[in-house]
Write a protein that holds these residues in place. Sequence first.
Motif, short mmCIF file in Angstrom:
data_model
loop_
_atom_site.label_atom_id
_atom_site.label_comp_id
_atom_site.label_asym_id
_atom_site.label_seq_id
_atom_site.Cartn_x
_atom_site.Cartn_y
_atom_site.Cartn_z
N GLU A 72 -0.62 -8.68 5.38
CA GLU A 72 -0.33 -7.66 4.37
C GLU A 72 0.96 -8.02 3.64
O GLU A 72 1.89 -8.56 4.22
CB GLU A 72 -0.18 -6.29 5.04
CG GLU A 72 -0.17 -5.15 4.07
CD GLU A 72 -0.47 -3.83 4.73
OE1 GLU A 72 -0.74 -2.88 3.99
OE2 GLU A 72 -0.43 -3.74 5.97
N LEU A 102 -2.73 -1.23 -7.07
CA LEU A 102 -1.98 -2.44 -6.73
C LEU A 102 -1.70 -3.30 -7.95
O LEU A 102 -0.69 -4.00 -8.01
CB LEU A 102 -2.74 -3.24 -5.67
CG LEU A 102 -2.68 -2.68 -4.25
CD1 LEU A 102 -3.60 -3.46 -3.32
CD2 LEU A 102 -1.26 -2.68 -3.72
N THR A 121 2.67 1.55 -3.40
CA THR A 121 1.75 2.02 -4.44
C THR A 121 1.55 3.53 -4.33
O THR A 121 1.61 4.25 -5.34
CB THR A 121 0.40 1.30 -4.33
OG1 THR A 121 0.61 -0.11 -4.47
CG2 THR A 121 -0.57 1.77 -5.40
N THR A 127 0.84 -1.20 0.00
CA THR A 127 0.00 0.00 0.00
C THR A 127 0.88 1.25 0.00
O THR A 127 0.62 2.19 -0.76
CB THR A 127 -0.94 0.00 1.22
OG1 THR A 127 -1.68 -1.22 1.23
CG2 THR A 127 -1.89 1.18 1.18
#
Length: 78
Positions: A56, A25, A12, A9
């Motif tokens: 994650e 993503l 990105t 995350t």
Amino acid sequence: MMKHAITFTQLTARLERAIHCDVGLQGLNILLYGWITKHGRCSRAQLCMRNKADGEFWLSRSEAEHFSQYCGYDLTHD
């Protein structure tokens, strides 16, 4: 998760800021596929194990630095 881990995350968001374009993503995964295929610094299996353990996907600091060099943008800092 490692203390200095950088999540997908975060990667990105940093990539989108660097290139001033929405990549999401999916775009990051395309870059990661090329990086993993060319350099083999980590595998998709390792990334999946990290996701299963920590909830994650993430790269270590050294992996993120190497990935940043591959991309041509510094994705290790905000």
